[in-house]
Scaffold this active site. Structure first.
Site, PDB file in Angstrom:
ATOM      1  N   ASP A   1       0.806  -1.226   0.000  1.00  0.00           N
ATOM      2  CA  ASP A   1       0.000   0.000   0.000  1.00  0.00           C
ATOM      3  C   ASP A   1       0.840   1.276   0.000  1.00  0.00           C
ATOM      4  O   ASP A   1       0.466   2.295   0.585  1.00  0.00           O
ATOM      5  CB  ASP A   1      -0.967   0.021   1.207  1.00  0.00           C
ATOM      6  CG  ASP A   1      -1.879  -1.184   1.203  1.00  0.00           C
ATOM      7  OD1 ASP A   1      -2.242  -1.640   0.111  1.00  0.00           O
ATOM      8  OD2 ASP A   1      -2.213  -1.672   2.302  1.00  0.00           O
TER       9      ASP A   1
ATOM     10  N   HIS B   1      -4.842  -1.579  -5.603  1.00  0.00           N
ATOM     11  CA  HIS B   1      -4.014  -0.501  -6.155  1.00  0.00           C
ATOM     12  C   HIS B   1      -4.933   0.639  -6.548  1.00  0.00           C
ATOM     13  O   HIS B   1      -5.676   0.542  -7.522  1.00  0.00           O
ATOM     14  CB  HIS B   1      -3.209  -1.010  -7.365  1.00  0.00           C
ATOM     15  CG  HIS B   1      -2.155  -2.007  -6.994  1.00  0.00           C
ATOM     16  ND1 HIS B   1      -1.307  -2.584  -7.903  1.00  0.00           N
ATOM     17  CD2 HIS B   1      -1.792  -2.511  -5.787  1.00  0.00           C
ATOM     18  CE1 HIS B   1      -0.481  -3.411  -7.273  1.00  0.00           C
ATOM     19  NE2 HIS B   1      -0.766  -3.385  -5.986  1.00  0.00           N
TER      20      HIS B   1
END
Ligand code: GDP
Ligand code: IMO
Ligand code: MG
Length: 425
Positions: free
Chosen positions: A13, A41
């Site tokens: 992340d 994403h």
């Protein structure tokens, strides 16, 4: 043109989707090289805001060939869902193909993932995304896997299922849950073939041709090095390698041709799931980071564990990947903090370490902190290095020194254009 890999330098992340979306504007080919729909994403651009799970983040450019690579594991239901969502938002998806060698996340894999996780004792839970990633890669390694190309070959698939299903059912029975059925799985596979079969191809000819023609090829990683199967915090890891070396295997490109490796790094740290996370800040400051940074999982919605920049894991990532450049993200989130701790090293049994120790030792380390002054001003409109406040430049330059890698991108917001590109990039 160098083949470029874009990989996560921390616990995942870091903003890989955001950086790949930006870089892909100039790319001819984008290949997701490992992982599955455990990825989240996030991409924000003129089409809207999307959390991509299995699709490469280059999908928004109709002229970019997007490949779900051989090193990935693919849940065709999730793939179909994501494609429909994007098409509904006006995105062309004709440019998307899937490697016939990528493995299929079968309906029993997420079930087994959930059952295995439920069976782990508190404190030993990995906190998986329950997308079936571990069981699918385990079957791949054990040679019980099914590949996307099998969907195009029903007779072969039927034979494979007849040999694999009894074994899966023994495991399901051990967990006390209903078995799966070969005919039902064949029907599901037929539905998948109709939905995505035309996208399943041998991806190597196009990949090789693009590299030979000196096209711009981007390799997109999933997760980050601290969850790498070999070099992460085993067993609290994913079941593939999110490092640049795996990009060669997963995309089908000679390792020596990947000469540009961009490490995406958040200017603080977050992690979702279990395992040691030394820079974690469990004080209200950590909660503030979560609130301001909106640190909630893009796949599971779970609150992310938050902490400060960790130089030890950064150097680990830098060595393992051979970073040639950094993309530092979420700098605007630090606009709100007076003081910025940086974890310079770890203390273990009275000694200061500057490398990642074995997991059981990592669980016992104490972070060694340095403190840097914040800048307490808004960086969101900065579009050049010179626009950043002095303290922000000093802080970022320090991170770059710690990472032993030059900065190429500084991200000051989630939107595509909220980015500073260093002059030589
Ligand atoms: P990935 O899995 O590495 O692609 O990262 P995620 O998408 O899971 O998490 C990154 C989050 O931060 C997403 O919500 C992005 O929209 C957001 N983001 C990325 N870069 C920036 C930035 O520079 N500033 C801010 N405020 N948000 C960012
Ligand atoms: P992106 O690509 C953050 C974590 C899970 C768990 C461990 C194993 O968006 O950075 P898995 O489902 O892979 O078997 O889970 O890895 N994890 C992630 N954490 N971002 C991700 O993806 C993740 N994918 C998996 O929380 O601890
Ligand atoms: Mg993510």
């Amino acid at each position: 043109m160098p083949v470029r890999a874009v990989v996560g330098a921390q616990w995942g992340d870091e903003g890989k989707g955001r950086i790949v979306d930006y870089m892909a504007q100039k790319a001819d080919v984008v290949i997701r090289f490992q992982g599955g729909d455990n990825a989240g994403h996030t991409v924000v651009n003129s089409y809207g805001k999307f959390a991509l799970h299995i699709l490469p983040s280059g999908i928004f450019n109709p002229d970019t060939l997007c490949i779900i690579g051989t090193g990935t594991v693919v849940n065709p239901d999730q793939l179909e869902k994501e494609l429909s969502e994007l098409e509904a938002a006006g995105v062309t998806t004709d440019n998307l193909v899937v490697s016939d060698r990528a493995h299929v996340v079968m309906p029993y894999h997420p079930r087994l993932d959930g059952l295995e996780e439920a069976n782990r004792k508190d404190g030993a839970k990995i906190g998986t995304t329950k997308r079936g990633i571990g069981p699918t890669y385990a079957d791949k390694a054990a040679r019980f896997g099914l590949r996307m190309g099998d969907l195009l070959r029903p007779d072969h698939l039927h034979q494979r299922l007849k040999s694999v299903v009894p074994k899966k059912n023994r495991t399901l029975r051990d967990f006390g849950v209903p078995p799966v059925d070969v005919d039902e799985l064949m029907a599901t596979a037929e539905r998948w073939r109709k939905a995505v079969g035309h996208r399943i191809v041998d991806v190597l000819p196009a990949t090789r041709a693009a590299v030979r023609a000196d096209k711009e090829v981007l390799l997109e990683g999933q997760l980050g090095v601290m969850r790498d199967l070999d070099w992460g915090i085993y067993p609290y890891v994913t079941s593939s390698n999110p490092t640049a070396a795996a990009a060669a295997v997963g995309a089908g490109i000679p390792a020596a041709l990947i000469t540009d490796v961009v490490g995406v790094v958040k200017c603080y740290s977050t992690a979702v799931g279990g395992g040691p996370f030394p820079p974690e800040d469990l004080s209200p400051l950590g909660d503030r980071l979560r609130d301001i940074g909106q640190e909630y999982g893009a796949t599971t919605g779970r609150p992310r564990r938050c902490g400060w920049f960790d130089a030890v894991s950064m150097r680990h990532a830098s060595w393992l990947n051979g970073f040639t450049a950094l993309a530092i993200t979420k700098v605007d989130i630090l606009d709100h903090f007076e003081e910025l701790p940086v974890c310079r090293g770890y203390r273990l049994d009275g000694k200061e370490l500057d490398a990642i120790p074995y997991t059981t030792d990592l669980e016992r380390v104490e972070p060694v902190w340095e403190r840097h002054p914040g800048w307490l001003s808004d960086t969101r409109d900065a579009r050049a290095w010179a626009d950043l406040p002095d303290n922000a430049r000093a802080y970022l330059s320090h991170l770059s020194r710690l990472a032993e890698t030059p900065i190429r991108f500084v991200s000051v917001g989630p939107e595509r254009d909220q980015l500073i590109t260093m002059s030589d990039a």
